[in-house]
Design an enzyme around this catalytic site. Structure first.
Site, mmCIF file in Angstrom:
data_model
loop_
_atom_site.group_PDB
_atom_site.id
_atom_site.type_symbol
_atom_site.label_atom_id
_atom_site.label_comp_id
_atom_site.label_asym_id
_atom_site.label_seq_id
_atom_site.Cartn_x
_atom_site.Cartn_y
_atom_site.Cartn_z
ATOM 1 C CD GLU A 1 -1.053 -37.140 20.539
ATOM 2 O OE1 GLU A 1 -0.974 -37.463 19.334
ATOM 3 O OE2 GLU A 1 -1.897 -37.626 21.312
ATOM 4 C CG HIS B 1 -1.698 -45.428 29.261
ATOM 5 N ND1 HIS B 1 -1.859 -46.327 28.238
ATOM 6 C CD2 HIS B 1 -2.742 -44.563 29.153
ATOM 7 C CE1 HIS B 1 -2.957 -46.037 27.560
ATOM 8 N NE2 HIS B 1 -3.508 -44.965 28.092
#
Lengths: 378, 322
Positions: free
Chosen positions: B55, B124
């Site tokens: 990321e 998540h």
């Protein structure tokens, strides 16, 4: 008991063979020669380009003088801090000289000298360290990214920029600089990996100057050399004597040429030494001895080149004096530029946060304006 | 909503060759939520790129691409997966315009699927908006309707400043009467909208909590409450005027969001409403938020997420008597 004798290890119980697999790249061409590449004082010096070497010498002497002047400015309180590159000038200068106008330089906080050698006005280059603004120049105009204080975070920027330029069909190479400590950061890893996967036209230059502030290389990495890290990403690694500007110029030029020709990134480790402390706020005697520093003094980048060029008759006393005079003039101009108090506008605090100021910032700007007016009247 | 987001990127890419979509699995797969479905096929892998799984590298590379004049649209696969990119986001993306005195703006859109309610396992389902709104230099927007998904994403991609675009995961599959052939124009970044008018109190909310608030407002009618619902749409900039106007009219306010209450956006909103509406308020500004806990496992999330009952109970407390 051998493996064959273990119960259940007989042929009838053996798992089927895994699918055939082989590495995608032959690692050998990517491996660095573990001996740093040198030109000065070797037979390779026979092919030196006198014109280029005179330029390198002049830039090295200016660079040394620049370092001395900037350090003096910290003592006079004109600079908040200056991370010196005394001893590392060959890396800084070579990095600037191998780039074409359209190429980009991505310096770390220590690489002011590389930015100046690329042509940036010395006073503009020092605004970060003086404290009047973070970046005193337009990066696009000079194709020099802002000096990056967070370690290695500018490396993925170099990859992205080089990648974007290539997508647009432009002939642009990005050269990104980082120190030995920076190679431990995650962004270093991610940048090299992206660059290799994308085959981006990037050159990564690691200046291994021995210490990350106080921590020596041995405590930073267990890799044989930092250049060896390249193999894991699938790019060539080169190890070079960072105090030998002829070697630096040759190795960097080759990597830039390769990148420009579509050959992808290269990792270069320049083995050098930081002669002074990390910054003026650091006490280097706490973590290293005089003997080590003295040994490196004998391998000084300016003297190395001066000896070679004098011996070969490429420069003489008069030329050396001319170069020193020029460096002195540069230092005088820098002093003068830095001795003028910078003009700062407090309202600039709110000017460049967003393209359009938010209501919140307008409100806060109004508050500051009132405070300033009250001060003026008092 | 998923379709509207895809359409927004597709239209932006078709109109502007500098728009590039990048992230993990966004190419061939079309994203784990299929939001980038078809983009690689239509525009090629160079415009819709499957990146290595990293990321910080993705966002860092996007910075360099934006420095060279592209408009990257970055997908961070899940809210909690964006955390490795925080240094790039905070030290570079948010500050580049400022560091360079306006010389180098970074038009990057960072799409972050966020929030819970989908039965996802840990890491998540975070509501990470408080981190983003605390960072000067970023715009933070979040659509709650299908029209806004399209309109706000178009506005974000067109913005010359970096935008954190928070996509409420559980609204991805929400259906609405939206005609993709003629997307309606919606107000851009920085404008809140009154989604339901009312007179008794104002519910201030955004993103995944908007449908919950609208449902609560319907249910509250039985209790004799006529609730107004304001959808912020944009957390930075925060459209204070629309909120203040509504609260001055109704005299009561409740802020509703999934993120934890302590240090959450609701704390800031409640403070601002109190400062500007003090003499109009009949009761303190109350908050209904997620608990101040790490996001719980799926079987417990219904107890954590602000639901209709908790909102109604809080609304009842607005009949303030010391």
């Amino acid at each position: 008991m051998t493996v064959q004798e273990l119960p259940g290890a007989g042929a009838s119980h053996r798992s089927p063979q895994p699918p055939a697999w082989s590495p995608r790249t032959d690692a050998a061409p990517l491996l660095p020669d573990p001996e740093p590449y040198r030109v000065l004082g070797t037979e390779a010096a026979d092919r030196l380009d006198p014109e280029l070497m005179r330029r390198c010498y002049a830039e090295l002497v200016r660079g040394r003088r620049y370092n001395a002047q900037a350090t003096a400015l910290t003592k006079q309180g004109r600079l908040a801090v200056y991370p010196s590159t005394v001893g590392q000038e060959a890396c800084e200068i070579a990095a600037a000289l191998v780039l074409e106008d359209q190429d980009w330089l991505f310096p770390s906080y220590r690489d002011t000298l590389a930015a100046v050698a690329r042509g940036l006005d010395p006073v503009q280059a020092l605004t970060l360290l003086r404290g009047d603004w973070h970046t005193g120049y337009d990066p696009r105009e000079h194709r020099i990214a802002p000096l990056s204080t967070p370690l290695a975070t500018q490396l993925p920027h170099a990859v992205g920029l080089a990648h974007a330029a290539r997508l647009r069909g432009d002939d642009v190479v990005a050269l990104a600089m980082v120190g030995d400590g920076g190679t431990s950061e995650g962004d270093f890893h991610e940048a090299l990996n992206f660059a290799a996967v994308w085959q981006a036209p990037v050159v990564f230059l690691v200046q291994n100057n021995g210490f990350a502030i106080s921590v020596p290389l041995a405590k930073q990495t267990a890799a044989p050399t930092l250049a060896h890290k390249a193999v894991g990403y699938g790019m060539p690694g080169r190890l070079v004597d960072g105090n030998d500007i002829a070697a630096m110029h040759e190795v960097l030029s080759e990597a830039v040429r390769r990148a420009r020709a579509g050959g992808g990134p290269t990792l270069i480790e320049a083995v050098t030494y930081r002669m002074e402390a990390h910054t003026n706020a650091d006490d280097a005697t706490r973590y290293r001895g005089d003997a080590e520093v003295e040994a490196w003094k004998a391998h000084d980048p300016v003297e190395l080149l001066e000896r070679e060029l004098t011996a070969r008759g490429i420069i003489d006393e008069a030329a050396i004096q001319a170069v020193r005079d020029d460096a002195e003039a540069m230092a005088a101009a820098l002093r003068e530029g830095m001795n003028a108090d910078p003009v700062v506008d407090p309202m600039d605090l709110f000017a460049h946060v967003y393209a359009e100021q938010t209501d919140r910032l307008r409100e806060q700007a109004a508050m500051l304006r009132e405070e300033l007016e009250a001060e003026d009247q008092a | 909503m998923a379709q509207a987001l895809t359409r927004a990127m597709r239209d932006a890419m078709a109109e502007d060759p500098t728009v590039h979509v990048m992230g993990e699995d966004v190419g061939t797969l079309g994203g784990v939520f299929r939001i980038t479905d078809g983009l690689a096929k239509e525009f090629g892998e160079e415009r819709c790129t499957d990146t290595p799984l990293a990321e910080a590298g993705i966002l860092g590379a996007a910075v360099g691409m934006a420095m060279y004049g592209l408009r990257p649209v970055v997908e961070m696969q899940f809210d909690a997966f964006a955390y490795p990119a925080f240094e790039q986001l905070i030290s570079h993306v948010a500050k580049m315009r400022n560091r360079t005195r306006g010389a180098m703006p970074l038009p990057i859109t960072i799409r972050v699927p966020y929030g819970g309610g989908i039965g996802g396992v840990e890491h998540h389902c975070d509501s990470s908006e408080a981190y983003y709104v605390a960072t000067p230099g970023l715009h933070v927007v979040t659509p709650a309707t299908v029209e806004d998904a399209y309109g706000l994403l178009r506005a974000s991609i067109a913005s010359d400043d970096p935008v954190v675009f928070l996509e409420p995961k559980r609204l991805y599959w929400s259906k609405a009467d939206w005609r993709p052939e003629a997307p309606a124009a919606v107000p851009g970044i920085g404008k809140a909208l009154v989604r339901r008018t009312g007179t008794s109190a104002t519910l201030i909310t955004y993103g995944p909590s908007l449908p919950v608030c609208l449902e609560a407002a319907e249910a509250a009618r039985e209790e004799g409450w006529d609730l107004e619902v304001v959808d912020l749409r944009s957390l930075v900039p925060f459209d204070e005027d629309t909120v203040v106007e509504s609260v001055r009219r109704t005299g009561r306010a409740v802020v509703v969001h999934e993120a934890g209450g302590f240090g959450g956006p609701g704390a800031e909103i409640a403070a601002r409403v109190t400062e500007r509406c003090f003499h109009h308020l009949e009761a303190p500004v109350l908050r209904v938020t997620g608990f101040d806990i790490p996001y719980p496992p799926p079987m417990l999330e219904k107890h954590h997420l602000p639901g209709v009952d908790r909102i109604l109970d809080t609304v009842a407390r607005l009949q303030w008597e010391n």
